[in-house]
Motif scaffolding. Structure first.
Motif, PDB file in Angstrom:
ATOM      1  N   ASN A 231      -8.144  -7.680  -6.212  1.00 17.31           N
ATOM      2  CA  ASN A 231      -6.810  -7.260  -5.813  1.00 17.31           C
ATOM      3  C   ASN A 231      -6.715  -5.809  -5.332  1.00 17.31           C
ATOM      4  O   ASN A 231      -5.877  -5.497  -4.498  1.00 17.31           O
ATOM      5  N   TRP A 232      -7.558  -4.917  -5.878  1.00 18.18           N
ATOM      6  CA  TRP A 232      -7.400  -3.499  -5.589  1.00 18.18           C
ATOM      7  C   TRP A 232      -8.408  -3.019  -4.550  1.00 18.18           C
ATOM      8  O   TRP A 232      -9.568  -3.422  -4.554  1.00 18.18           O
TER       9      TRP A 232
ATOM     10  N   LYS B   2       0.815  -1.205   0.000  1.00 23.65           N
ATOM     11  CA  LYS B   2       0.000   0.000   0.000  1.00 23.65           C
ATOM     12  C   LYS B   2       0.851   1.259   0.000  1.00 23.65           C
ATOM     13  O   LYS B   2       2.036   1.237   0.378  1.00 23.65           O
TER      14      LYS B   2
ATOM     15  N   TYR C  70      -2.865  -2.824  -2.988  1.00 20.77           N
ATOM     16  CA  TYR C  70      -2.901  -3.967  -3.895  1.00 20.77           C
ATOM     17  C   TYR C  70      -2.670  -5.221  -3.058  1.00 20.77           C
ATOM     18  O   TYR C  70      -1.649  -5.361  -2.381  1.00 20.77           O
ATOM     19  N   THR C  71      -3.633  -6.123  -3.080  1.00 22.29           N
ATOM     20  CA  THR C  71      -3.575  -7.343  -2.269  1.00 22.29           C
ATOM     21  C   THR C  71      -3.361  -8.548  -3.165  1.00 22.29           C
ATOM     22  O   THR C  71      -3.977  -8.657  -4.234  1.00 22.29           O
TER      23      THR C  71
END
Length: 450
Positions: free
Chosen positions: A153-154, A41, A200-201
């Motif tokens: 993801n976001w 992040k 972003y994961t």
């Protein structure tokens, strides 16, 4: 001369103490679901102040995570104005629903080395505009935040924290000169953290596990011999080996509102909210309301089950979301126009709740506006023998139109007139509250090609 080794040792010591305390708090938690994931992040507020920053957050449990951020500003601006600092902030987070989604509370620590001066006196004090301060600080605080997930993801989060800081610094006479005025300390209470953070994961998929091969243990042969006793051979009993259930089959057993896509008929969607009321989720609303209240009429458990089912399918390698069907309703007591508007808003509220808390796309969700729920009322009347003139009420619902423009009457008018209004008053008190809902909600899945 700045003693950087001393500052580094202080930061390492404080971070280790913080991690040790947090480990005592959540070290025994068992991670059940979902699997571990990590997020990278950047804080857009810090970026706007020319502060380079990077954060990383690890899932540590079903409702816990650990966040670590580093912020560095090495720049000097015009007139030797500076906001130089190196700030480290570890934070332990507790999420109210599930990790990486919705509301969270945080316990953070902070350590920083700073060299600041010439700050604008329109924002800061005149003293900070004409002097320079150099030193270090440490402390801790509490924070609150909320996270929105836009896709798988976001995401983005907003957070604000308050707490305490101990400041140790040297004061200098002016921004550009080096004449030292002295040393001082200060105790600070106030805002200690703020952020609008882009995230972003990655990770979070369940991986298939491979069972280890059975050990080949050789048979132990005894050196002594024993007499052979003849044994009559018998037919061995057949052993029934049941096939292992898949992840999605287990989920469907846990949540009956989760069904395969083959159960959904797009050519006849009306049957999904008129006749088939079993095995569906229901969200309830107060009268004339269309905003979801989590703690009203058991909604908290319903919403938790809905999010758990959707996220389990999203994170599954076996299946994916095919369709989510939501039908909104209102009780028959209002006007037709009000009922239609209210029913549509209630269905949309459930849809927006799903979109805000899962990475499901809007195109996946199908909405139906059921307006006044006459079909649901009929089911309730048929099951309640205490309804005054029960048979006559059912006859009106079954045979009379909702509205007859020729006679300017309809079911609502006739039910109002029946028994001087006794049947209507009974239904208004005992049955109508059960019809102010977002029924029904069903989740359909289809197998993936992976």
């Amino acid at each position: 001369m700045v003693n950087y080794r001393l500052y580094l040792k202080q930061w390492v010591f404080l971070t280790l103490v913080f991690l040790l305390v947090i480990q005592k708090v959540y070290g025994q938690e068992k991670i059940v679901s979902p699997p571990p994931a990590v997020g990278i992040k950047t804080n857009l507020l810090y970026d706007a102040t020319s502060t380079l920053n990077l954060g990383v957050e690890f899932r540590t449990g079903r409702r816990t995570s650990f966040d670590m951020s580093a912020n560095w500003n090495p720049f000097s601006f015009s007139d030797n104005r500076k906001w130089k600092h190196l700030l480290i902030q570890p934070e332990f987070r507790y999420w109210t629903k599930e990790t990486f989604s919705g509301h969270f509370l945080g316990l953070h620590a902070h350590y920083a080395y700073y060299n600041i001066g010439g700050l604008p006196n329109s924002i800061f004090s005149d003293y900070m505009a004409t002097h320079r301060f150099q030193g270090w600080l440490t402390g801790a605080g509490l924070s609150y935040g909320y996270r929105w997930n836009f896709t798988r993801n976001w995401g983005m989060e907003a957070t604000l924290g308050v707490g305490y800081a101990y400041l140790n610094y040297s004061k200098y006479e002016c921004v550009t000169c080096g004449k030292k005025l002295g040393d001082a300390t200060r105790h600070y209470f106030g805002p200690t953290k703020a952020g609008i953070t882009l995230i972003y994961t990655f990770g979070g998929k369940k991986k298939a596990t491979v069972s280890p091969a059975p050990l080949n243990i050789p048979e132990v042969v005894s050196e002594t011999t024993t007499p052979v006793i003849p044994v009559e051979e018998t037919e061995p009993e057949a052993i029934l080996i049941l096939p292992e259930k898949s992840e999605i089959e287990i989920l469907s057993e846990k949540y009956p509102f989760v069904l395969p896509a083959s159960e959904f008929d797009p050519a006849n969607p009306i049957r999904y909210y008129n006749d088939e009321r079993d095995n569906v989720l229901t969200v309830y609303y107060p009268v004339n309301k269309s905003v979801i209240e989590s703690y009203f009429a058991g909604n908290a458990a319903t919403l938790a089950a809905l999010l758990d089912a959707v996220r389990s399918i999203v994170n599954s390698e076996e299946a994916e979301i095919s369709r989510i069907v939501i039908a909104g309703f209102a009780s028959p007591e209002g006007s037709a126009s009000v009922n239609e508007q209210l029913a549509g808003e209630r269905a949309a509220a459930v849809r927006d709740y799903i979109l805000a808390n899962t990475p499901v796309s809007k195109e996946t969700i199908l909405l139906h506006n059921g307006s006044a729920d006459w079909q649901g009322l009929r089911r309730l009347v048929a099951a309640d023998s205490n309804v005054p003139s029960q048979r006559e009420v059912l006859e009106i619902i079954d045979s009379r139109p909702i509205w007859d423009s020729r006679t300017q009457t309809g079911r609502q008018t006739l039910l109002h007139q029946l028994n001087g209004g006794r049947s209507w008053e009974y239904m208004k008190t005992n049955l109508f509250p059960k019809l102010r809902n977002g029924t029904f909600i069903r989740v359909y899945w289809s197998p993936t090609d992976r």
